[in-house]
Design a protein around this motif. Structure first.
Motif, PDB file in Angstrom:
ATOM      1  N   GLU A   1       0.832  -1.202   0.000  1.00 40.81           N
ATOM      2  CA  GLU A   1       0.000   0.000   0.000  1.00 40.81           C
ATOM      3  C   GLU A   1       0.873   1.262   0.000  1.00 40.81           C
ATOM      4  OE1 GLU A   1      -3.585   0.364   0.105  1.00 40.81           O
ATOM      5  OE2 GLU A   1      -3.398  -1.686  -0.639  1.00 40.81           O
ATOM      6  N   ALA A   2       1.925   1.257   0.800  1.00 44.79           N
ATOM      7  CA  ALA A   2       2.830   2.407   0.855  1.00 44.79           C
ATOM      8  C   ALA A   2       3.509   2.630  -0.495  1.00 44.79           C
ATOM      9  CB  ALA A   2       3.880   2.202   1.953  1.00 44.79           C
ATOM     10  N   ARG A   3       3.979   1.549  -1.082  1.00 44.80           N
ATOM     11  CA  ARG A   3       4.632   1.644  -2.398  1.00 44.80           C
ATOM     12  C   ARG A   3       3.650   2.200  -3.431  1.00 44.80           C
ATOM     13  NH1 ARG A   3       6.835  -3.251  -2.621  1.00 44.80           N
ATOM     14  NH2 ARG A   3       8.870  -2.520  -1.951  1.00 44.80           N
ATOM     15  N   ALA A   4       2.422   1.696  -3.442  1.00 45.21           N
ATOM     16  CA  ALA A   4       1.411   2.157  -4.398  1.00 45.21           C
ATOM     17  C   ALA A   4       1.075   3.631  -4.186  1.00 45.21           C
ATOM     18  CB  ALA A   4       0.143   1.307  -4.278  1.00 45.21           C
ATOM     19  N   ALA A   5       1.200   4.109  -2.954  1.00 44.17           N
ATOM     20  CA  ALA A   5       0.908   5.511  -2.642  1.00 44.17           C
ATOM     21  C   ALA A   5       2.114   6.418  -2.901  1.00 44.17           C
ATOM     22  CB  ALA A   5       0.459   5.643  -1.188  1.00 44.17           C
ATOM     23  N   GLY A   6       3.241   5.837  -3.311  1.00 44.02           N
ATOM     24  CA  GLY A   6       4.426   6.636  -3.603  1.00 44.02           C
ATOM     25  C   GLY A   6       5.265   6.988  -2.387  1.00 44.02           C
ATOM     26  N   ALA A   7       5.078   6.272  -1.296  1.00 47.63           N
ATOM     27  CA  ALA A   7       5.865   6.551  -0.085  1.00 47.63           C
ATOM     28  C   ALA A   7       7.342   6.262  -0.331  1.00 47.63           C
ATOM     29  CB  ALA A   7       5.364   5.708   1.080  1.00 47.63           C
ATOM     30  N   LEU A   8       8.193   6.959   0.406  1.00 44.54           N
ATOM     31  CA  LEU A   8       9.635   6.796   0.271  1.00 44.54           C
ATOM     32  C   LEU A   8      10.185   5.656   1.113  1.00 44.54           C
ATOM     33  CD1 LEU A   8      10.499  10.581   0.391  1.00 44.54           C
ATOM     34  CD2 LEU A   8      10.391   9.106  -1.635  1.00 44.54           C
ATOM     35  N   ARG A   9       9.480   5.338   2.208  1.00 46.03           N
ATOM     36  CA  ARG A   9       9.933   4.251   3.082  1.00 46.03           C
ATOM     37  C   ARG A   9       8.801   3.830   4.008  1.00 46.03           C
ATOM     38  NH1 ARG A   9      12.438   8.739   5.159  1.00 46.03           N
ATOM     39  NH2 ARG A   9      11.689   9.363   7.209  1.00 46.03           N
ATOM     40  N   VAL A  10       8.992   2.648   4.600  1.00 44.40           N
ATOM     41  CA  VAL A  10       8.122   2.156   5.667  1.00 44.40           C
ATOM     42  C   VAL A  10       9.027   1.914   6.864  1.00 44.40           C
ATOM     43  CG1 VAL A  10       6.576   0.319   6.449  1.00 44.40           C
ATOM     44  CG2 VAL A  10       6.513   1.073   4.053  1.00 44.40           C
ATOM     45  N   SER A  11       8.653   2.464   7.994  1.00 45.13           N
ATOM     46  CA  SER A  11       9.435   2.320   9.213  1.00 45.13           C
ATOM     47  C   SER A  11       8.607   1.601  10.276  1.00 45.13           C
ATOM     48  CB  SER A  11       9.836   3.694   9.764  1.00 45.13           C
ATOM     49  OG  SER A  11      10.617   4.395   8.831  1.00 45.13           O
ATOM     50  N   LEU A  12       9.294   1.017  11.220  1.00 42.69           N
ATOM     51  CA  LEU A  12       8.636   0.420  12.379  1.00 42.69           C
ATOM     52  C   LEU A  12       9.630   0.382  13.513  1.00 42.69           C
ATOM     53  CD1 LEU A  12       9.920  -2.649  12.558  1.00 42.69           C
ATOM     54  CD2 LEU A  12       8.218  -3.116  10.814  1.00 42.69           C
ATOM     55  N   GLN A  13       9.133   0.129  14.686  1.00 43.24           N
ATOM     56  CA  GLN A  13      10.021  -0.038  15.831  1.00 43.24           C
ATOM     57  C   GLN A  13       9.466  -1.130  16.725  1.00 43.24           C
ATOM     58  OE1 GLN A  13       9.926   4.032  17.205  1.00 43.24           O
ATOM     59  NE2 GLN A  13       8.505   3.523  18.847  1.00 43.24           N
ATOM     60  N   THR A  14      10.372  -1.781  17.430  1.00 42.92           N
ATOM     61  CA  THR A  14       9.982  -2.817  18.376  1.00 42.92           C
ATOM     62  C   THR A  14      11.021  -2.854  19.479  1.00 42.92           C
ATOM     63  OG1 THR A  14       9.181  -5.094  18.568  1.00 42.92           O
ATOM     64  CG2 THR A  14      11.173  -4.751  17.256  1.00 42.92           C
ATOM     65  N   GLU A  15      10.711  -3.583  20.516  1.00 43.77           N
ATOM     66  CA  GLU A  15      11.653  -3.709  21.621  1.00 43.77           C
ATOM     67  C   GLU A  15      12.875  -4.501  21.163  1.00 43.77           C
ATOM     68  OE1 GLU A  15       8.407  -4.738  21.854  1.00 43.77           O
ATOM     69  OE2 GLU A  15       7.649  -2.973  22.905  1.00 43.77           O
ATOM     70  N   THR A  16      14.034  -4.152  21.700  1.00 44.86           N
ATOM     71  CA  THR A  16      15.277  -4.814  21.287  1.00 44.86           C
ATOM     72  C   THR A  16      15.274  -6.301  21.636  1.00 44.86           C
ATOM     73  OG1 THR A  16      16.337  -4.131  23.352  1.00 44.86           O
ATOM     74  CG2 THR A  16      16.680  -2.723  21.419  1.00 44.86           C
ATOM     75  N   GLY A  17      14.522  -6.709  22.635  1.00 45.69           N
ATOM     76  CA  GLY A  17      14.477  -8.114  23.028  1.00 45.69           C
ATOM     77  C   GLY A  17      13.436  -8.937  22.288  1.00 45.69           C
ATOM     78  N   ASN A  18      12.680  -8.330  21.394  1.00 43.14           N
ATOM     79  CA  ASN A  18      11.631  -9.045  20.669  1.00 43.14           C
ATOM     80  C   ASN A  18      12.259  -9.732  19.454  1.00 43.14           C
ATOM     81  OD1 ASN A  18       9.305  -9.983  19.475  1.00 43.14           O
ATOM     82  ND2 ASN A  18       8.188  -8.058  19.670  1.00 43.14           N
ATOM     83  N   THR A  19      12.997 -10.797  19.725  1.00 40.89           N
ATOM     84  CA  THR A  19      13.783 -11.451  18.685  1.00 40.89           C
ATOM     85  C   THR A  19      12.917 -12.072  17.593  1.00 40.89           C
ATOM     86  OG1 THR A  19      13.929 -13.447  20.038  1.00 40.89           O
ATOM     87  CG2 THR A  19      15.766 -11.875  20.196  1.00 40.89           C
ATOM     88  N   THR A  20      11.743 -12.569  17.956  1.00 45.84           N
ATOM     89  CA  THR A  20      10.866 -13.155  16.947  1.00 45.84           C
ATOM     90  C   THR A  20      10.441 -12.095  15.934  1.00 45.84           C
ATOM     91  OG1 THR A  20      10.075 -14.794  18.541  1.00 45.84           O
ATOM     92  CG2 THR A  20       8.726 -14.442  16.583  1.00 45.84           C
ATOM     93  N   ALA A  21      10.005 -10.941  16.435  1.00 45.88           N
ATOM     94  CA  ALA A  21       9.590  -9.852  15.541  1.00 45.88           C
ATOM     95  C   ALA A  21      10.780  -9.338  14.735  1.00 45.88           C
ATOM     96  CB  ALA A  21       8.962  -8.716  16.345  1.00 45.88           C
ATOM     97  N   LEU A  22      11.915  -9.143  15.386  1.00 45.63           N
ATOM     98  CA  LEU A  22      13.098  -8.645  14.680  1.00 45.63           C
ATOM     99  C   LEU A  22      13.516  -9.594  13.558  1.00 45.63           C
ATOM    100  CD1 LEU A  22      15.095  -7.262  17.712  1.00 45.63           C
ATOM    101  CD2 LEU A  22      14.207  -5.933  15.781  1.00 45.63           C
TER     102      LEU A  22
END
Length: 151
Positions: free
Chosen positions: A106-127
């Protein structure tokens, strides 16, 4: 699995509210289904938050929320994944991956420059998932917060 955009007037909204409240409880907050319903309705209606649900067998098993932000220096936009949650009984089935890919598409189709996210440093599964999908750490930046109210 199907990923669908969610709006308060649509049937999957109530299931997303229930799962969003479970997400809050997962992070140690008390259940508040009515307040969660009001808050999500307000955020979506005001255009501050986009919500998509992962639906399989007619049931919502996960959701992702995102916001569009200005990318000031580049005179464009960036998308930020704010929340990603999959019902614990349905994890490791590709739902989170599909939800993230939906936001990226969706971001790419809208012409966005990037997609960012953040998570806890200990969330190894998500990372691990995020890096497999091509997200990279940003060196040289530090996340800072200024609490304005309890909560």
């Amino acid at each position: 699995m199907t990923v669908v955009a969610v709006h308060p007037a649509q049937p999957p909204f109530d299931e997303v509210v229930d799962l969003f409240d479970a997400y809050r409880v997962h992070y140690g907050l008390p259940a508040a289904p009515a307040a969660t319903h009001r808050w999500l309705t307000e955020q979506i209606t005001a255009g501050r938050l986009g919500v998509a649900a992962g639906v399989r067998d007619g049931r919502v098993h996960g959701f992702v929320t995102s916001s569009v932000l200005p990318a000031s220096l580049l005179l464009g936009t960036a998308w930020m994944v704010r929340d990603l949650y999959v019902d614990p009984a349905h994890r490791r089935a590709g739902i989170a991956r599909d939800l993230l890919r939906h936001v990226v598409d969706e971001a790419r189709a809208a012409g966005a420059l990037r997609v960012s996210l953040q998570t806890e440093t200990g969330n190894t599964t998500a990372l691990s998932l995020y890096t497999r999908l091509g997200f990279q750490p940003v060196d040289g930046l530090r996340s800072l917060n200024l609490p304005l109210a309890p909560g």
